[in-house]
Design a protein around this motif. Structure first.
Motif, PDB file in Angstrom:
ATOM      1  N   GLY A 315       0.792  -1.228   0.000  1.00  0.00           N
ATOM      2  CA  GLY A 315       0.000   0.000   0.000  1.00  0.00           C
ATOM      3  C   GLY A 315       0.820   1.271   0.000  1.00  0.00           C
ATOM      4  O   GLY A 315       0.262   2.359  -0.077  1.00  0.00           O
ATOM      5  N   PHE A 316       2.164   1.151   0.081  1.00  0.00           N
ATOM      6  CA  PHE A 316       3.051   2.310   0.138  1.00  0.00           C
ATOM      7  C   PHE A 316       3.891   2.427  -1.123  1.00  0.00           C
ATOM      8  O   PHE A 316       4.317   1.422  -1.701  1.00  0.00           O
ATOM      9  CB  PHE A 316       4.013   2.200   1.324  1.00  0.00           C
ATOM     10  CG  PHE A 316       3.420   2.565   2.654  1.00  0.00           C
ATOM     11  CD1 PHE A 316       3.342   3.891   3.054  1.00  0.00           C
ATOM     12  CD2 PHE A 316       2.958   1.589   3.507  1.00  0.00           C
ATOM     13  CE1 PHE A 316       2.808   4.234   4.283  1.00  0.00           C
ATOM     14  CE2 PHE A 316       2.423   1.913   4.745  1.00  0.00           C
ATOM     15  CZ  PHE A 316       2.343   3.244   5.135  1.00  0.00           C
ATOM     16  N   TYR A 344       4.855   4.436   9.485  1.00  0.00           N
ATOM     17  CA  TYR A 344       3.576   5.024   9.878  1.00  0.00           C
ATOM     18  C   TYR A 344       3.795   6.292  10.706  1.00  0.00           C
ATOM     19  O   TYR A 344       3.103   7.300  10.518  1.00  0.00           O
ATOM     20  CB  TYR A 344       2.764   4.002  10.672  1.00  0.00           C
ATOM     21  CG  TYR A 344       1.411   4.502  11.110  1.00  0.00           C
ATOM     22  CD1 TYR A 344       0.333   4.503  10.224  1.00  0.00           C
ATOM     23  CD2 TYR A 344       1.217   4.979  12.413  1.00  0.00           C
ATOM     24  CE1 TYR A 344      -0.918   4.975  10.629  1.00  0.00           C
ATOM     25  CE2 TYR A 344      -0.022   5.455  12.816  1.00  0.00           C
ATOM     26  CZ  TYR A 344      -1.082   5.444  11.923  1.00  0.00           C
ATOM     27  OH  TYR A 344      -2.312   5.918  12.329  1.00  0.00           O
ATOM     28  N   ASN A 362       1.078   6.811   1.119  1.00  0.00           N
ATOM     29  CA  ASN A 362      -0.002   5.867   0.846  1.00  0.00           C
ATOM     30  C   ASN A 362      -0.450   5.999  -0.605  1.00  0.00           C
ATOM     31  O   ASN A 362      -0.702   7.110  -1.081  1.00  0.00           O
ATOM     32  CB  ASN A 362      -1.196   6.130   1.766  1.00  0.00           C
ATOM     33  CG  ASN A 362      -0.970   5.615   3.166  1.00  0.00           C
ATOM     34  OD1 ASN A 362      -0.741   4.433   3.363  1.00  0.00           O
ATOM     35  ND2 ASN A 362      -1.024   6.516   4.145  1.00  0.00           N
TER      36      ASN A 362
END
Length: 409
Positions: A315-316, A344, A362
């Motif tokens: 997702g990154f 994060y 993201n």
């Protein structure tokens, strides 16, 4: 029985209808050939279709369709014209019909051989049930190189031998056709993003791909990164294996990362997804765009609407200098949990004990593949790298993945 071979010129072949469309004269076809514009050639034997050639030299493209005994398209070879004029047979698809089965059904099983310049051939199978799979093998690149062809001299793509002399015959004298039908094919064109200039302009308006709502562009600086080598990497920061840097590098230095937000009010609150992330190299206006490519990637091998992108599985996405990769991998080791927490808490992350850093972000659609573009100024110098999150409408109708007869995979 005497075999009479004829060549007719047209806009293409309508498979389900079993007929050519859009008759062209020999002179019109020759002019399109010289101009690189699309046209097709129907080659018939005793009035029965044997081959159709779809040609678009501006895209260095030639496709050879071959018909079976029931006048169905049974195979397609796709050729790429190289710099020296020779043809590389980069793709071959063969369909396995049942007796009496109509041309054009997407359920017809098929096998596609997709070849690269590196000698690797990927073999895709699609079964009648809809299931599919693939394998790969290494084959000598040279065995798929064919001699150059020219207008009305296409012998090298029919097994290396010239066909008997072809009588040029208007389509109307060979097979019925509808002159009003549009061309049923287009040459492949890689993915394009006409919205890039708008994303570069603070306060401009773009359209969200999903909602089709207009949204205002807002540039938000998020980090300044060190690039000691100037070799730029865009990647999933959790993919802890060295990745190739882009082939285009920039002078070593420090460069800003800018989040390209697109904004509108939604239920009384601001909605601000990121449409892309910009690595700003200079403040000069960007006048042209090109794909950021890694070694071994070649635009000529892209199918219609395709692109080369960096793969995301966590997702990154991220920007970093090539020199950052190995120290980062050594730092993370096997402790992925702590590393994910670090990202994060601090998306602008510096490898401890070094000045090597990265910025992680993201990706709007999560896992998948995302292209990066290189912007250039009027002198050809690099102005930026822009990783595109693919959430801005490109103006084309939105279509999901669809299995069709012509789409191999």
């Amino acid at each position: 029985m005497k075999h009479i071979w004829t060549a007719s010129y047209c806009e293409g072949w309508n498979g389900p209808a079993g007929k050519p469309v859009g008759s062209l004269s020999q002179e019109e076809a020759r002019q399109r050939d010289e101009d690189g514009l699309p046209y097709s050639v129907l080659i018939a034997e005793n009035g029965r279709p044997r081959f159709v050639l779809d040609i678009a030299w501006r895209q260095n493209y030639l496709a050879r369709w071959a018909f079976d005994g029931e006048a169905r398209r049974a195979s397609r070879a796709v050729f790429l014209r190289l710099e020296d004029g020779k043809l590389f047979e980069r793709k071959l698809t063969e369909w396995q019909y049942e007796s009496g089965e109509a041309d054009g059904s997407p359920k017809v099983p098929r096998q596609t051989l997709d070849r690269g310049f590196d000698g690797r051939t990927t073999i895709y199978h699609r079964h009648r049930s809809g299931s599919s799979g693939h394998t790969s093998k290494i084959e000598p690149f040279e065995q798929f190189i064919h001699p150059a062809v020219s207008f009305e001299n296409w012998g090298s793509i029919f097994g290396g031998e010239d066909l008997p002399a072809l009588a040029v015959t208007p389509v109307t004298e060979s097979l019925p056709f509808n002159p009003g039908d549009r061309r049923p094919w287009d040459p492949p064109v890689p993915y394009s993003s006409p919205y890039l200039d708008a994303l570069m302009t603070q306060g401009s308006t773009v359209v969200h791909k999903d909602s089709q709502q207009p949204m205002v562009v807002d540039h938000v600086p998020v980090a300044t990164l060190n690039f000691p080598t100037g070799n730029v990497v865009a990647c999933d920061p959790n993919w802890l294996d060295p990745k190739e840097a882009f082939m285009v590098s920039v002078p070593p230095g420090s460069y800003r990362v800018i989040e390209l937000q697109i904004m509108r009010m939604l239920d009384g609150e601001e909605y601000r997804p990121a449409a892309g992330y910009l690595l700003e190299i200079s403040g000069e206006p960007t006048v042209s765009w090109e794909f950021a490519l890694e070694p071994g990637q070649d635009l000529r091998l892209l199918d219609d609407g395709d692109f080369y992108g960096f793969d995301v599985e966590s997702g990154f996405g991220s920007f970093m200098d090539d020199a950052t990769q190995r120290p980062l991998i050594d730092h993370v080791g096997d402790d992925f949990t702590e590393w994910s927490q670090d990202l994060y808490n601090s998306p602008h992350f510096t490898v401890p004990g070094t000045s090597l850093d990265l910025f992680a972000y993201n990706c709007y659609y999560g896992d998948g593949s995302y292209p990066t573009w290189i912007g250039r100024d009027a002198r050809g110098s690099v102005t930026c790298f822009l990783s595109d999150m693919l959430i801005v409408s490109d103006g084309k109708s939105k279509k999901g993945y669809e299995i069709t007869f012509e789409r191999d995979w």
